[in-house]
Design a protein around this motif. Sequence first.
Motif, PDB file in Angstrom:
ATOM      1  N   TYR A 138       0.840  -1.206   0.000  1.00 23.88           N
ATOM      2  CA  TYR A 138       0.000   0.000   0.000  1.00 23.88           C
ATOM      3  C   TYR A 138       0.874   1.255   0.000  1.00 23.88           C
ATOM      4  O   TYR A 138       0.640   2.183  -0.779  1.00 23.88           O
ATOM      5  CB  TYR A 138      -0.914  -0.007   1.225  1.00 23.88           C
ATOM      6  N   TYR A 139       1.897   1.290   0.862  1.00 21.26           N
ATOM      7  CA  TYR A 139       2.762   2.468   0.913  1.00 21.26           C
ATOM      8  C   TYR A 139       3.656   2.578  -0.323  1.00 21.26           C
ATOM      9  O   TYR A 139       4.183   3.656  -0.607  1.00 21.26           O
ATOM     10  CB  TYR A 139       3.609   2.451   2.189  1.00 21.26           C
ATOM     11  N   LEU A 140       3.786   1.477  -1.061  1.00 22.97           N
ATOM     12  CA  LEU A 140       4.516   1.517  -2.336  1.00 22.97           C
ATOM     13  C   LEU A 140       3.571   1.782  -3.500  1.00 22.97           C
ATOM     14  O   LEU A 140       3.973   1.667  -4.666  1.00 22.97           O
ATOM     15  CB  LEU A 140       5.250   0.186  -2.552  1.00 22.97           C
ATOM     16  N   THR A 141       2.304   2.130  -3.187  1.00 25.24           N
ATOM     17  CA  THR A 141       1.229   2.427  -4.156  1.00 25.24           C
ATOM     18  C   THR A 141       0.954   1.269  -5.118  1.00 25.24           C
ATOM     19  O   THR A 141       0.562   1.498  -6.255  1.00 25.24           O
ATOM     20  CB  THR A 141       1.525   3.724  -4.949  1.00 25.24           C
ATOM     21  N   GLU A 142       1.166   0.046  -4.670  1.00 24.81           N
ATOM     22  CA  GLU A 142       0.807  -1.137  -5.464  1.00 24.81           C
ATOM     23  C   GLU A 142      -0.500  -1.697  -4.885  1.00 24.81           C
ATOM     24  O   GLU A 142      -0.518  -2.687  -4.148  1.00 24.81           O
ATOM     25  CB  GLU A 142       1.934  -2.162  -5.420  1.00 24.81           C
ATOM     26  N   LYS A 143      -1.610  -1.022  -5.216  1.00 25.23           N
ATOM     27  CA  LYS A 143      -2.876  -1.285  -4.542  1.00 25.23           C
ATOM     28  C   LYS A 143      -3.452  -2.665  -4.853  1.00 25.23           C
ATOM     29  O   LYS A 143      -4.053  -3.301  -3.988  1.00 25.23           O
ATOM     30  CB  LYS A 143      -3.896  -0.203  -4.907  1.00 25.23           C
ATOM     31  N   ASP A 144      -3.282  -3.132  -6.097  1.00 29.31           N
ATOM     32  CA  ASP A 144      -3.844  -4.447  -6.433  1.00 29.31           C
ATOM     33  C   ASP A 144      -3.110  -5.547  -5.662  1.00 29.31           C
ATOM     34  O   ASP A 144      -3.741  -6.498  -5.166  1.00 29.31           O
ATOM     35  CB  ASP A 144      -3.773  -4.702  -7.942  1.00 29.31           C
ATOM     36  N   SER A 145      -1.784  -5.418  -5.524  1.00 28.23           N
ATOM     37  CA  SER A 145      -1.022  -6.394  -4.741  1.00 28.23           C
ATOM     38  C   SER A 145      -1.422  -6.336  -3.271  1.00 28.23           C
ATOM     39  O   SER A 145      -1.539  -7.368  -2.600  1.00 28.23           O
ATOM     40  CB  SER A 145       0.485  -6.128  -4.874  1.00 28.23           C
ATOM     41  N   ALA A 146      -1.644  -5.104  -2.776  1.00 29.91           N
ATOM     42  CA  ALA A 146      -2.079  -4.946  -1.382  1.00 29.91           C
ATOM     43  C   ALA A 146      -3.431  -5.619  -1.165  1.00 29.91           C
ATOM     44  O   ALA A 146      -3.640  -6.329  -0.180  1.00 29.91           O
ATOM     45  CB  ALA A 146      -2.157  -3.462  -1.030  1.00 29.91           C
ATOM     46  N   LEU A 147      -4.362  -5.399  -2.105  1.00 33.47           N
ATOM     47  CA  LEU A 147      -5.708  -5.981  -1.963  1.00 33.47           C
ATOM     48  C   LEU A 147      -5.641  -7.503  -1.921  1.00 33.47           C
ATOM     49  O   LEU A 147      -6.329  -8.140  -1.098  1.00 33.47           O
ATOM     50  CB  LEU A 147      -6.609  -5.527  -3.119  1.00 33.47           C
ATOM     51  N   ASN A 148      -4.829  -8.109  -2.774  1.00 32.77           N
ATOM     52  CA  ASN A 148      -4.707  -9.574  -2.783  1.00 32.77           C
ATOM     53  C   ASN A 148      -4.252 -10.101  -1.422  1.00 32.77           C
ATOM     54  O   ASN A 148      -4.788 -11.085  -0.909  1.00 32.77           O
ATOM     55  CB  ASN A 148      -3.715 -10.014  -3.868  1.00 32.77           C
ATOM     56  N   ARG A 149      -3.259  -9.443  -0.829  1.00 32.00           N
ATOM     57  CA  ARG A 149      -2.758  -9.874   0.479  1.00 32.00           C
ATOM     58  C   ARG A 149      -3.815  -9.656   1.566  1.00 32.00           C
ATOM     59  O   ARG A 149      -3.989 -10.497   2.452  1.00 32.00           O
ATOM     60  CB  ARG A 149      -1.484  -9.098   0.829  1.00 32.00           C
TER      61      ARG A 149
END
Length: 468
Positions: free
Chosen positions: A72-83
């Motif tokens: 999330y703090y790296l602005t990779e929202k789709d990866s954050a959502l999966n986790r």
Amino acid sequence: MLCCCCAKGFQQQAIKHDEQTAKALNKKAYDIRLTDPKKTVAIGKQAHEIATELNLTKEIAEANRVIGIGFYYLTEKDSALNRYLLAMKQFQYIHDELGEAKVLNNIGNLWTEIDYDVTLGYYQKALKIAKKYNKKDLIAGSYMNIGNTYYRKKQYNTALKYFELSNRVFTEIDNPVGTTLSLQNMGVIHYHLNNLEQSEKLLLDAHEKAKKHELNNTIAGMNMTLASIYMKKNNFKKAEEYIKEGIALSKLTSDQKKTYDLTFISYKLEEKRKNYKKALYYLREINILDSINYTKTITSNINLIQETIKQQQTQKENELTIQAQRNAKNLSLAIGSVAILCFFVIFLLVKTNRKSKTSNEKLTILNEEVIRQKNNVDRINHQLEELIAERTKDLIIKNQKLSEYSSHLSHQIRGPVATLKGLMMLVEDKLVESAEVAPQIKKCVDDIDEQIMGINEALHDSSRKGLS
């Protein structure tokens, strides 16, 4: 050689040590989220590996959550959502409602730039669970998240109320990081309410606490507001000091958005100093960063929406599969019932020695009924397969259009927008007359309108596969 009891005890001690290691790694990864999100992801993965090896479901879930925070703090929202979704499923499996509440807060953070109502919905659910268990740190965190949402909605007094609540609870439980963030948020609100002295006091207090705990990302954020305060006070030297420190820290934490915001404040500072040559330099930097950040933000948001649609589609397909399984189960029961009835009828026919013709006719009818019901189930299953295939195809088309929309928006519309912004800044700075740039402004507006009309037509024309 160790006896069995000693060997068993040694093994249990080793497992306990590894379990504590997984917990410690998760905590470490979470604690440095505001300082080095890349390390948060890396350390979270180490915790996940150990927890998976020992089958520690709770620590696996927490590792997934922490890794998601890093993304999330790296602005990779789709990866954050999966986790986050993995963590949610695992917390639900072990009936850990507090873990679920933390994930609800995290998912709410993903939607802050897309839909405020969706964001508030997640935060309110998390707050309800936190209050149910009287979990103070979670209550305070939820208050702060709700306050941030109202701040984004520019409802400053409501936001201030929630920030004060969060600060009160964080102070009560002696959480220095939470207190620092609450002080920063209250300082920002007072700045927007034009209470400059109160804002400066709160932010300087937060700044000192943030440095003590090396909260680099947080310091960079509060430096933006401090610089703005000193610019209003015409203390340009002080403003420049906070800007330089903020840019250095935002680059250290790979936060491109804060780098952009601080560069823009640098431009405003030099403009106020009437140092137009340096202001023009920062303006060029802003245009470059603006294009990069805009593309990254739009892509990240679209990826988040696509991933959400994908998850919803998967859930629907699972529901259809479950329904099909229920239908098959009902059919099996029906067939079993019919089979029992058949045997019962045959038994009665044999026992009573009825006419063979009548018996055969009844058996034929029953067999036809079984065949008919089996055919019905086959037909239903076939229809379900066609429905799933049709929805999957529709989703693929929509995703393709969304991807093209993102690319088109980034490359076709940003050009006229950047030109338009530059022209407007020249007019605002009175470097050129409005009449001189009016044709160029009209041309930019016409280009944007033409592109938007073309995109709108393509997105609403189901017969077209792309934007071209």
